[in-house]
Write a protein that holds these residues in place. Structure first.
Motif, PDB file in Angstrom:
ATOM      1  N   ARG B 123     -16.125  46.938 -19.813  1.00 58.14           N
ATOM      2  CA  ARG B 123     -17.251  47.808 -19.466  1.00 58.14           C
ATOM      3  C   ARG B 123     -16.793  49.252 -19.313  1.00 58.14           C
ATOM      4  NH1 ARG B 123     -19.566  45.390 -14.196  1.00 58.14           N
ATOM      5  NH2 ARG B 123     -17.322  45.341 -13.782  1.00 58.14           N
ATOM      6  N   PHE B 124     -15.508  49.426 -18.905  1.00 59.75           N
ATOM      7  CA  PHE B 124     -14.973  50.786 -18.775  1.00 59.75           C
ATOM      8  C   PHE B 124     -14.941  51.488 -20.134  1.00 59.75           C
ATOM      9  CE2 PHE B 124     -13.643  49.367 -14.659  1.00 59.75           C
ATOM     10  CZ  PHE B 124     -13.647  50.515 -13.888  1.00 59.75           C
ATOM     11  N   TYR B 125     -14.605  50.737 -21.179  1.00 56.78           N
ATOM     12  CA  TYR B 125     -14.579  51.307 -22.525  1.00 56.78           C
ATOM     13  C   TYR B 125     -15.967  51.778 -22.943  1.00 56.78           C
ATOM     14  CZ  TYR B 125      -9.937  50.494 -24.579  1.00 56.78           C
ATOM     15  OH  TYR B 125      -8.620  50.552 -24.914  1.00 56.78           O
ATOM     16  N   ALA B 126     -16.978  50.997 -22.576  1.00 52.30           N
ATOM     17  CA  ALA B 126     -18.340  51.352 -22.953  1.00 52.30           C
ATOM     18  C   ALA B 126     -18.789  52.584 -22.179  1.00 52.30           C
ATOM     19  CB  ALA B 126     -19.272  50.179 -22.686  1.00 52.30           C
ATOM     20  N   LYS B 127     -18.402  52.659 -20.922  1.00 52.48           N
ATOM     21  CA  LYS B 127     -18.758  53.803 -20.085  1.00 52.48           C
ATOM     22  C   LYS B 127     -18.082  55.061 -20.659  1.00 52.48           C
ATOM     23  CE  LYS B 127     -19.126  54.937 -15.181  1.00 52.48           C
ATOM     24  NZ  LYS B 127     -18.292  56.137 -14.987  1.00 52.48           N
ATOM     25  N   PHE B 128     -16.830  54.902 -21.018  1.00 51.76           N
ATOM     26  CA  PHE B 128     -16.003  55.959 -21.602  1.00 51.76           C
ATOM     27  C   PHE B 128     -16.622  56.451 -22.916  1.00 51.76           C
ATOM     28  CE2 PHE B 128     -11.853  56.519 -24.058  1.00 51.76           C
ATOM     29  CZ  PHE B 128     -11.521  57.728 -23.494  1.00 51.76           C
ATOM     30  N   SER B 129     -17.134  55.497 -23.707  1.00 55.69           N
ATOM     31  CA  SER B 129     -17.739  55.843 -24.998  1.00 55.69           C
ATOM     32  C   SER B 129     -19.209  56.197 -24.859  1.00 55.69           C
ATOM     33  CB  SER B 129     -17.621  54.658 -25.967  1.00 55.69           C
ATOM     34  OG  SER B 129     -16.299  54.208 -26.027  1.00 55.69           O
ATOM     35  N   MET B 130     -19.766  55.953 -23.671  1.00 61.63           N
ATOM     36  CA  MET B 130     -21.160  56.284 -23.355  1.00 61.63           C
ATOM     37  C   MET B 130     -22.166  55.514 -24.201  1.00 61.63           C
ATOM     38  SD  MET B 130     -20.781  60.302 -22.429  1.00 61.63           S
ATOM     39  CE  MET B 130     -19.544  60.675 -23.651  1.00 61.63           C
ATOM     40  N   ILE B 131     -21.927  54.225 -24.337  1.00 60.24           N
ATOM     41  CA  ILE B 131     -22.874  53.374 -25.073  1.00 60.24           C
ATOM     42  C   ILE B 131     -23.414  52.284 -24.150  1.00 60.24           C
ATOM     43  CG2 ILE B 131     -21.733  53.793 -27.293  1.00 60.24           C
ATOM     44  CD1 ILE B 131     -20.541  50.931 -27.032  1.00 60.24           C
ATOM     45  N   PRO B 132     -24.562  51.713 -24.476  1.00 63.09           N
ATOM     46  CA  PRO B 132     -25.134  50.639 -23.642  1.00 63.09           C
ATOM     47  C   PRO B 132     -24.290  49.356 -23.674  1.00 63.09           C
ATOM     48  CG  PRO B 132     -26.823  51.575 -25.093  1.00 63.09           C
ATOM     49  CD  PRO B 132     -25.497  52.094 -25.563  1.00 63.09           C
ATOM     50  N   VAL B 133     -24.378  48.608 -22.583  1.00 65.85           N
ATOM     51  CA  VAL B 133     -23.680  47.327 -22.473  1.00 65.85           C
ATOM     52  C   VAL B 133     -24.684  46.238 -22.138  1.00 65.85           C
ATOM     53  CG1 VAL B 133     -21.906  46.008 -21.233  1.00 65.85           C
ATOM     54  CG2 VAL B 133     -21.654  48.480 -21.497  1.00 65.85           C
ATOM     55  N   LEU B 134     -24.506  45.080 -22.752  1.00 61.44           N
ATOM     56  CA  LEU B 134     -25.251  43.885 -22.363  1.00 61.44           C
ATOM     57  C   LEU B 134     -24.245  42.904 -21.767  1.00 61.44           C
ATOM     58  CD1 LEU B 134     -27.403  43.533 -25.606  1.00 61.44           C
ATOM     59  CD2 LEU B 134     -28.247  44.215 -23.348  1.00 61.44           C
ATOM     60  N   GLU B 135     -24.538  42.394 -20.584  1.00 66.65           N
ATOM     61  CA  GLU B 135     -23.616  41.450 -19.940  1.00 66.65           C
ATOM     62  C   GLU B 135     -24.400  40.227 -19.485  1.00 66.65           C
ATOM     63  OE1 GLU B 135     -21.784  42.650 -16.248  1.00 66.65           O
ATOM     64  OE2 GLU B 135     -20.154  41.213 -16.494  1.00 66.65           O
ATOM     65  N   PRO B 136     -24.412  39.166 -20.300  1.00 61.44           N
ATOM     66  CA  PRO B 136     -25.245  37.999 -19.974  1.00 61.44           C
ATOM     67  C   PRO B 136     -24.757  37.285 -18.714  1.00 61.44           C
ATOM     68  CG  PRO B 136     -23.836  37.528 -21.874  1.00 61.44           C
ATOM     69  CD  PRO B 136     -23.676  38.986 -21.562  1.00 61.44           C
ATOM     70  N   SER B 137     -25.704  36.666 -18.000  1.00 61.64           N
ATOM     71  CA  SER B 137     -25.321  35.879 -16.828  1.00 61.64           C
ATOM     72  C   SER B 137     -25.246  34.401 -17.176  1.00 61.64           C
ATOM     73  CB  SER B 137     -26.304  36.110 -15.681  1.00 61.64           C
ATOM     74  OG  SER B 137     -27.564  35.560 -16.007  1.00 61.64           O
ATOM     75  N   ASN B 138     -25.854  34.010 -18.296  1.00 61.68           N
ATOM     76  CA  ASN B 138     -25.788  32.594 -18.687  1.00 61.68           C
ATOM     77  C   ASN B 138     -25.874  32.460 -20.211  1.00 61.68           C
ATOM     78  OD1 ASN B 138     -28.553  32.718 -19.444  1.00 61.68           O
ATOM     79  ND2 ASN B 138     -29.156  32.311 -17.331  1.00 61.68           N
ATOM     80  N   GLN B 139     -25.791  31.226 -20.687  1.00 64.16           N
ATOM     81  CA  GLN B 139     -25.726  30.967 -22.127  1.00 64.16           C
ATOM     82  C   GLN B 139     -27.009  31.386 -22.837  1.00 64.16           C
ATOM     83  OE1 GLN B 139     -24.724  29.074 -19.651  1.00 64.16           O
ATOM     84  NE2 GLN B 139     -22.685  28.294 -20.110  1.00 64.16           N
ATOM     85  N   GLN B 140     -28.155  31.180 -22.198  1.00 61.03           N
ATOM     86  CA  GLN B 140     -29.425  31.568 -22.829  1.00 61.03           C
ATOM     87  C   GLN B 140     -29.480  33.083 -23.013  1.00 61.03           C
ATOM     88  OE1 GLN B 140     -32.025  29.373 -23.933  1.00 61.03           O
ATOM     89  NE2 GLN B 140     -32.553  31.261 -24.992  1.00 61.03           N
ATOM     90  N   GLU B 141     -29.067  33.808 -21.984  1.00 63.63           N
ATOM     91  CA  GLU B 141     -29.038  35.268 -22.118  1.00 63.63           C
ATOM     92  C   GLU B 141     -28.033  35.697 -23.183  1.00 63.63           C
ATOM     93  OE1 GLU B 141     -30.490  37.162 -17.855  1.00 63.63           O
ATOM     94  OE2 GLU B 141     -28.379  37.324 -18.398  1.00 63.63           O
ATOM     95  N   ALA B 142     -26.920  34.968 -23.273  1.00 65.91           N
ATOM     96  CA  ALA B 142     -25.920  35.303 -24.296  1.00 65.91           C
ATOM     97  C   ALA B 142     -26.559  35.197 -25.679  1.00 65.91           C
ATOM     98  CB  ALA B 142     -24.709  34.374 -24.191  1.00 65.91           C
ATOM     99  N   TYR B 143     -27.320  34.114 -25.887  1.00 62.01           N
ATOM    100  CA  TYR B 143     -28.037  33.940 -27.158  1.00 62.01           C
ATOM    101  C   TYR B 143     -29.050  35.077 -27.367  1.00 62.01           C
ATOM    102  CZ  TYR B 143     -31.473  32.266 -30.496  1.00 62.01           C
ATOM    103  OH  TYR B 143     -32.337  32.192 -31.556  1.00 62.01           O
ATOM    104  N   ASP B 144     -29.874  35.283 -26.362  1.00 64.78           N
ATOM    105  CA  ASP B 144     -30.946  36.288 -26.480  1.00 64.78           C
ATOM    106  C   ASP B 144     -30.385  37.678 -26.757  1.00 64.78           C
ATOM    107  OD1 ASP B 144     -32.784  34.309 -25.979  1.00 64.78           O
ATOM    108  OD2 ASP B 144     -32.991  34.777 -23.841  1.00 64.78           O
ATOM    109  N   MET B 145     -29.302  38.021 -26.042  1.00 73.89           N
ATOM    110  CA  MET B 145     -28.746  39.370 -26.181  1.00 73.89           C
ATOM    111  C   MET B 145     -28.105  39.581 -27.552  1.00 73.89           C
ATOM    112  SD  MET B 145     -27.109  39.883 -22.427  1.00 73.89           S
ATOM    113  CE  MET B 145     -28.098  40.391 -21.034  1.00 73.89           C
ATOM    114  N   ALA B 146     -27.444  38.529 -28.063  1.00 74.55           N
ATOM    115  CA  ALA B 146     -26.857  38.657 -29.403  1.00 74.55           C
ATOM    116  C   ALA B 146     -27.979  38.818 -30.426  1.00 74.55           C
ATOM    117  CB  ALA B 146     -26.003  37.430 -29.735  1.00 74.55           C
ATOM    118  N   ARG B 147     -29.115  38.178 -30.175  1.00 72.28           N
ATOM    119  CA  ARG B 147     -30.229  38.231 -31.110  1.00 72.28           C
ATOM    120  C   ARG B 147     -30.928  39.584 -31.083  1.00 72.28           C
ATOM    121  NH1 ARG B 147     -35.422  37.043 -30.431  1.00 72.28           N
ATOM    122  NH2 ARG B 147     -36.678  36.494 -32.248  1.00 72.28           N
ATOM    123  N   ILE B 148     -31.187  40.116 -29.878  1.00 70.06           N
ATOM    124  CA  ILE B 148     -31.928  41.384 -29.822  1.00 70.06           C
ATOM    125  C   ILE B 148     -31.005  42.617 -29.751  1.00 70.06           C
ATOM    126  CG2 ILE B 148     -34.027  40.367 -28.794  1.00 70.06           C
ATOM    127  CD1 ILE B 148     -31.845  42.606 -26.700  1.00 70.06           C
TER     128      ILE B 148
END
Lengths: 192, 536
Positions: B123-148
């Motif tokens: 997450r530090f790299y993303a902050k450093f590069s100033m881009i959005p981060v998605l951090e899923p809390s479970n497998q369904q969110e992992a699927y959803d986030m990769a999709r959208i």
């Protein structure tokens, strides 16, 4: 209904196959399931563990909290002891009695067994021997699953279906041998 | 609704396919490997002819994915956390070039270092590069986030980091698939100079990126993955990042947490939500998997603001992955614990497999080095790193991919002659070639042992970019052909191998020895697959 299971063994002993069968069975029963497993470096002969949680309610944590597991299912005796902090006082230890000897300082087997027997609910089973009788020592993990089957909270028929599903790719002989191993393990646990 | 039982990594693979991805680019690394493997085996991915071959390293993967994005299509790059160090040049600059087709950089961090050299937090790299981060809390969110995630990347105009950790990566749960999206058609960027980072253009692009930051925060405020759950007891406000939310809920299974909860799964952090919590609550508890990134942002250096608890003040341990027990303790809830581990239980470290060729290499090398004494072997990342443990205790370093050759050269420059490098085939083509070139250019007295098992074995036997190319590469880099030696590492060749290593240790210049024998795990797997194919 909620069952928390610690699956323990050594990398390469097939605990992920046990997990896959239980997983398929849970799905068949429309249960919620979470199963955390060990990949990577430890698979090279190191100790491996899988946290398996089945419930008819939402499961949040992928890891079982300490002192809450209903069952430790171990395919190796010393490995059954490594996760005792996770087991509830009323929980079961179901373990293979045949050691996997890949370290020089493995403790005296009798002492390991004595430690296991200190627990209240124990099924200690020579899975390798029973697996050999069923057709192949490689099915000892499925013997262990059979031995643990009375404590998992899933119908035995559904576990049988799970075994069929997981080994289908490997042909009818392998399926039948594993079913035999599964039933032999269960018979031992029910008789002892 | 049919549920598919998927590991977190598999859920990401499926999500990316269903999100209209045209290519995945990756180098294997635990705990990220199975994302690409899942896509490689997936029927729909085959049908759509989604690119799914392995890359030589994370940097080439990142750049190739950026090229696909340039051409208007959706791409994903996957790697483990330390791989992002290798890809960092491209990663940071991709935030300046921006994207054309959506680009997701999926990075799997490994807190507790189950299979890694550190537990850096991407997450530090993303902050450093100033881009959005998605951090899923479970497998369904992992699927959803990769999709959208592709759509988010296209909307934000920059790559998006999808950050997971080992626990989610390698835990299975039921996942519901959603509608399959179309792939993008090929289209060039509207501005033909968008990707040309000449200083004059880069300055413009960088200012655009800075200008977009408020928009990214607004996206996080409105994200369905971030939520503020209001509760009565304002003595404490709890901020949970990613998987930490599960550990909190595990402790309140009836959803009866008395304190307000802020679940964060999209960054930059939703500022309004955090301010609301700070205004309403007496103190804050931050729980995050990895480094205390959010906690550090909220902690007041001078101690004048509200108290922020977390990993920095010892409420939670500073290092290691979170678990429900630590979280219970941090919340002041009772913890249970079963029997202690009996004293007789011994540790069982991983070891080289019986019959592995690396063992024969180490036996011969140890014998050849006896006259020179210990402490002169630099090694690398792979199964052969286990040669550090008894009974071999053969190697003296393992730092980062490729560092064996360069560190051996540095030590030789300092006078440690001979110095030895032990590196695997895939690690050599990942990051060893340029170091070998340095050594050749300066005629360093080093002996490089490329222990070739013809696969990327530690991560499960993936195809090695080095296959069939090692001698040619070494010769092309300038190693003298007389000092490129190939041998089969086997018991019966022990004496021959000792003699060979001895000869090359004595040579004043760069020599390369290639002990070559297929990984026994891979060989066994191939035999099983052939047998199964024959039977079916």
């Amino acid at each position: 209904m909620k069952t928390d299971i610690i699956l323990a063994g050594v990398g390469g002993q097939g605990i992920l196959s046990i997990a896959a069968v239980i997983g398929a069975a849970a799905l068949e029963n429309n249960l919620e399931l979470k199963q955390a497993e060990t990949h990577g470096m430890s698979q090279r002969g190191g100790d491996v563990v899988s946290h398996m949680r089945i419930s008819d309610q939402t499961i949040y944590s992928d890891l079982i909290p300490k002192g809450k597991a209903d069952l430790i299912l171990a395919v190796e005796p010393m490995e059954s002891l490594r996760y005792l902090p996770y087991l509830s006082t009323e929980g079961y230890v179901v373990t293979n009695s045949t050691p996997f000897l890949n370290i020089d300082n493995y403790p005296e087997l009798e002492n390991v067994k004595a430690e296991i027997q200190k627990h209240k609910n124990v099924v200690l089973i020579d899975a390798d021997k029973i697996a050999k009788e069923a057709g192949s020592v490689r099915a000892s993990n499925i013997v262990m699953l059979g031995a643990a089957s009375p404590f998992i909270g899933v119908d035995f028929e559904v576990l049988e279906k799970g075994v069929e599903a997981i080994f289908k790719k490997k042909g009818a002989d392998i399926v039948n041998m594993n079913l035999k191993a599964l039933r032999a393990g269960r018979e031992f646990a029910l008789a002892n | 609704m049919q549920k598919h039982l998927l590991l977190g990594v598999e859920a990401i693979g499926q999500g990316a396919i269903d999100g209209g991805m045209s290519g995945v680019y990756a180098y294997p690394g635990t705990p990220s490997t199975e994302i690409t493997e899942y896509i490689q085996e997936n029927e729909l991915a085959k049908e759509r002819n989604i690119h799914r071959e392995w890359s030589a390293n994370e940097k080439t993967a990142m750049e190739t994915a950026l090229g696909m994005s340039y051409a208007g299509k959706r791409a994903m790059v996957c790697m483990k956390h330390v791989g992002l160090n290798v890809a960092a040049d491209a990663f940071v600059n991709a935030a300046i070039t921006g994207v054309n087709g959506g680009l997701i950089v999926t990075v799997a961090d490994d807190p507790s270092m189950h299979s890694s050299q550190n537990e850096q937090d991407s997450r530090f790299y993303a902050k450093f590069s100033m881009i959005p981060v998605l951090e899923p809390s479970n497998q369904q969110e992992a699927y959803d986030m990769a999709r959208i995630g592709f759509e988010l990347s296209e909307k934000a105009g920059v790559p998006v980091l999808l950050r997971i950790t080992t626990r989610l990566a390698h835990s299975r749960a039921g996942v519901v698939r959603k509608e399959l999206l179309d792939e993008n058609t090929m289209v060039l960027p509207k501005d033909p100079r968008q990707f040309v980072l000449l200083p004059s253009i880069a300055r413009k692009r960088y200012n655009m990126l800075l200008g977009n930051q408020d928009g990214y925060i607004q996206m996080a405020e409105e994200s369905v993955y971030n939520k503020y759950i209001d509760r009565e007891n304002k003595k404490l406000g709890i901020i949970c990042c990613g998987i930490a939310y599960n550990y909190l809920m595990e402790n309140y299974p009836e959803d009866d947490c008395p304190h307000p909860i802020l679940k964060i799964s999209q960054y930059p952090v939703p500022e309004k939500m955090i301010r609301k919590m700070e205004e309403e609550c007496d103190e804050l508890l931050v729980m995050e998997e990895g480094y205390p990134l959010v906690e550090e942002m909220l902690s007041d250096f001078f101690g004048r603001g509200k108290n922020v608890k977390g990993r920095l003040d010892g409420t939670l341990p500073r290092a290691g992955e979170l678990n429900p027990d630590w979280v219970a303790k941090a919340l002041g809830l009772p913890c249970t614990e079963g029997r202690e581990i009996p004293e007789l239980v011994e540790s069982r470290p991983p070891a080289l497999c019986m019959g592995c060729g690396h063992m024969d290499v180490y036996k011969a090398m140890n014998e050849a080095l006896e006259v020179y004494g210990k402490g002169r072997v630099f090694s690398d990342i792979g199964c052969y790193t286990l040669g550090a443990l008894p009974p071999y205790e053969s190697i003296n370093s393992c730092v980062d991919m490729g560092a064996s050759i360069t560190m051996a050269k540095g030590a030789a420059d300092a006078g440690l002659i001979p110095s030895v490098a032990v590196i695997g085939d895939s690690t050599f083509t990942h990051s060893g070639i340029t170091g070998l070139l340095d050594a050749v250019n300066e005629k360093s007295s080093i002996t490089v042992i490329i222990s070739d098992n013809e696969s990327v074995s530690m991560t499960g036997g993936q195809h090695s970019s080095a296959e069939g190319k090692i001698e040619d590469i070494c010769a092309a880099v300038g190693v003298h052909p007389d000092h490129i030696k190939v041998i089969i590492p086997h018991k019966k060749n022990h004496e021959e191998m000792v003699q060979l290593i001895n000869e090359e240790l004595a040579y004043e210049g760069v020599s390369v020895i290639v002990p070559r024998r297929e990984c026994i795990q891979r060989a066994a797997r191939m035999r099983r697959m052939a047998k199964a194919a024959k039977e079916n």
